[in-house]
Write a protein that holds these residues in place. Structure first.
Motif, PDB file in Angstrom:
ATOM      1  N   MET A   1      14.885  -7.991  33.236  1.00 22.19           N
ATOM      2  CA  MET A   1      16.234  -7.426  32.826  1.00 22.19           C
ATOM      3  C   MET A   1      16.029  -6.049  33.417  1.00 22.19           C
ATOM      4  SD  MET A   1      18.287  -7.095  29.398  1.00 22.19           S
ATOM      5  CE  MET A   1      18.153  -8.455  28.859  1.00 22.19           C
ATOM      6  N   LEU A   2      16.922  -5.719  34.166  1.00 23.38           N
ATOM      7  CA  LEU A   2      16.957  -4.204  34.625  1.00 23.38           C
ATOM      8  C   LEU A   2      16.870  -3.124  33.448  1.00 23.38           C
ATOM      9  CD1 LEU A   2      19.563  -4.447  37.405  1.00 23.38           C
ATOM     10  CD2 LEU A   2      17.144  -4.265  37.625  1.00 23.38           C
ATOM     11  N   PRO A   3      16.331  -1.926  33.541  1.00 25.60           N
ATOM     12  CA  PRO A   3      16.026  -0.859  32.643  1.00 25.60           C
ATOM     13  C   PRO A   3      17.601  -0.447  31.945  1.00 25.60           C
ATOM     14  CG  PRO A   3      14.454  -0.466  33.913  1.00 25.60           C
ATOM     15  CD  PRO A   3      15.310  -1.645  34.809  1.00 25.60           C
ATOM     16  N   MET A   4      18.354  -0.333  33.052  1.00 26.86           N
ATOM     17  CA  MET A   4      19.745   0.252  32.835  1.00 26.86           C
ATOM     18  C   MET A   4      20.648  -0.640  31.862  1.00 26.86           C
ATOM     19  SD  MET A   4      20.675   3.347  34.374  1.00 26.86           S
ATOM     20  CE  MET A   4      22.340   3.091  34.956  1.00 26.86           C
ATOM     21  N   GLU A   5      20.542  -2.135  32.265  1.00 27.57           N
ATOM     22  CA  GLU A   5      21.108  -3.172  31.423  1.00 27.57           C
ATOM     23  C   GLU A   5      20.364  -3.190  30.099  1.00 27.57           C
ATOM     24  OE1 GLU A   5      21.526  -7.760  31.981  1.00 27.57           O
ATOM     25  OE2 GLU A   5      21.534  -6.828  33.775  1.00 27.57           O
ATOM     26  N   ARG A   6      19.157  -3.143  30.274  1.00 23.90           N
ATOM     27  CA  ARG A   6      18.578  -3.195  28.854  1.00 23.90           C
ATOM     28  C   ARG A   6      18.862  -2.190  27.841  1.00 23.90           C
ATOM     29  NH1 ARG A   6      14.869  -6.085  25.955  1.00 23.90           N
ATOM     30  NH2 ARG A   6      13.378  -5.072  24.869  1.00 23.90           N
ATOM     31  N   GLU A   7      19.186  -0.801  28.510  1.00 28.46           N
ATOM     32  CA  GLU A   7      19.561   0.233  27.645  1.00 28.46           C
ATOM     33  C   GLU A   7      20.835   0.257  27.162  1.00 28.46           C
ATOM     34  OE1 GLU A   7      20.206   4.906  28.573  1.00 28.46           O
ATOM     35  OE2 GLU A   7      18.623   3.890  29.541  1.00 28.46           O
ATOM     36  N   ARG A   8      21.934  -0.405  28.026  1.00 27.01           N
ATOM     37  CA  ARG A   8      23.258  -0.622  27.548  1.00 27.01           C
ATOM     38  C   ARG A   8      23.419  -1.753  26.615  1.00 27.01           C
ATOM     39  NH1 ARG A   8      26.121  -3.356  31.757  1.00 27.01           N
ATOM     40  NH2 ARG A   8      26.891  -4.810  30.225  1.00 27.01           N
ATOM     41  N   GLN A   9      22.336  -2.683  26.829  1.00 27.54           N
ATOM     42  CA  GLN A   9      22.328  -3.991  25.546  1.00 27.54           C
ATOM     43  C   GLN A   9      21.897  -3.192  24.335  1.00 27.54           C
ATOM     44  OE1 GLN A   9      19.610  -6.910  26.349  1.00 27.54           O
ATOM     45  NE2 GLN A   9      20.599  -8.364  24.812  1.00 27.54           N
ATOM     46  N   VAL A  10      20.994  -2.330  24.285  1.00 26.31           N
ATOM     47  CA  VAL A  10      20.667  -1.818  22.978  1.00 26.31           C
ATOM     48  C   VAL A  10      21.700  -0.933  22.493  1.00 26.31           C
ATOM     49  CG1 VAL A  10      18.904  -0.099  22.214  1.00 26.31           C
ATOM     50  CG2 VAL A  10      17.995  -1.841  23.681  1.00 26.31           C
ATOM     51  N   LYS A  11      22.304  -0.184  23.187  1.00 33.14           N
ATOM     52  CA  LYS A  11      23.331   0.757  22.524  1.00 33.14           C
ATOM     53  C   LYS A  11      24.373   0.058  22.243  1.00 33.14           C
ATOM     54  CE  LYS A  11      22.670   4.976  25.793  1.00 33.14           C
ATOM     55  NZ  LYS A  11      23.306   5.548  27.076  1.00 33.14           N
ATOM     56  N   LYS A  12      24.857  -1.094  22.828  1.00 34.59           N
ATOM     57  CA  LYS A  12      25.947  -2.156  22.429  1.00 34.59           C
ATOM     58  C   LYS A  12      25.394  -2.545  21.086  1.00 34.59           C
ATOM     59  CE  LYS A  12      28.481  -6.065  23.339  1.00 34.59           C
ATOM     60  NZ  LYS A  12      28.261  -7.394  24.373  1.00 34.59           N
ATOM     61  N   SER A  13      24.169  -2.915  20.835  1.00 36.72           N
ATOM     62  CA  SER A  13      23.631  -3.795  19.717  1.00 36.72           C
ATOM     63  C   SER A  13      23.704  -2.532  18.472  1.00 36.72           C
ATOM     64  CB  SER A  13      22.148  -4.039  19.892  1.00 36.72           C
ATOM     65  OG  SER A  13      21.613  -4.631  18.647  1.00 36.72           O
ATOM     66  N   VAL A  14      23.421  -1.203  18.823  1.00 34.48           N
ATOM     67  CA  VAL A  14      23.271  -0.095  17.982  1.00 34.48           C
ATOM     68  C   VAL A  14      24.783   0.096  17.462  1.00 34.48           C
ATOM     69  CG1 VAL A  14      23.057   2.122  17.517  1.00 34.48           C
ATOM     70  CG2 VAL A  14      21.344   0.977  18.453  1.00 34.48           C
TER      71      VAL A  14
END
Length: 154
Positions: A1-14
């Motif tokens: 998974m790309l770092p940007m996509e992972r960061e977006r996923q974490v933000k969505k989860s938060v």
């Protein structure tokens, strides 16, 4: 998974986790307010009746000051002058803190049992509150666990 996509996923989860926690908090606070409105007057009537019983006993028995203190202490801890039991916390029953405590123990399914609704409306509301609150609590806990897993597995 790309770092940007992972960061977006974490933000969505938060964001989802915070929304669920806020929803849980609002649900518990509003449930506490409703329990307080439904049960407080009934609990105060029980407490006043218990005080009247205590005054009658004091008058009938012509107690000394020490005996009065002992009787008051026993009475406040749940002494009953009849076959019906007086809740030990009758004076403070169904204030906001105790209703919040009751709401939390109901939705977490702990339910310690020393605090329960006495009125029919309170009992029916407790059933409805728990039917919605328990799944909300479980979803919130599941999402917090999922988020922690996402953060830890980075």
């Amino acid at each position: 998974m790309l770092p940007m996509e992972r960061e977006r996923q974490v933000k969505k989860s938060v964001c989802q986790m915070v929304c669920l926690i806020v929803a849980q908090f609002i649900y518990l606070m509003s449930g506490s307010a409703v329990f307080m409105l439904l049960e407080r007057e009934s609990a105060q009537q029980v407490y006043k009746a218990a005080l009247d019983d205590l005054k009658e006993v004091k008058k009938t028995l012509n107690l000394t000051r020490r005996q009065e203190v002992v009787l008051k202490r026993a009475f406040s801890k749940g002494l009953s002058l009849s076959d019906e039991e007086l809740p030990p916390t009758a004076r403070h029953a169904w204030d906001f803190i105790s209703t919040l405590y009751f709401s939390i123990t109901s939705t977490t399914t702990i339910g310690y049992g020393h605090h329960s609704p006495m009125t029919n409306y309170g009992q029916w509301f407790c059933i409805a509150f728990s039917l919605l609150g328990i799944p909300l609590h479980m979803v919130t806990l599941g999402h917090v666990g999922k988020h922690l897993n996402t953060v830890i597995s980075r």
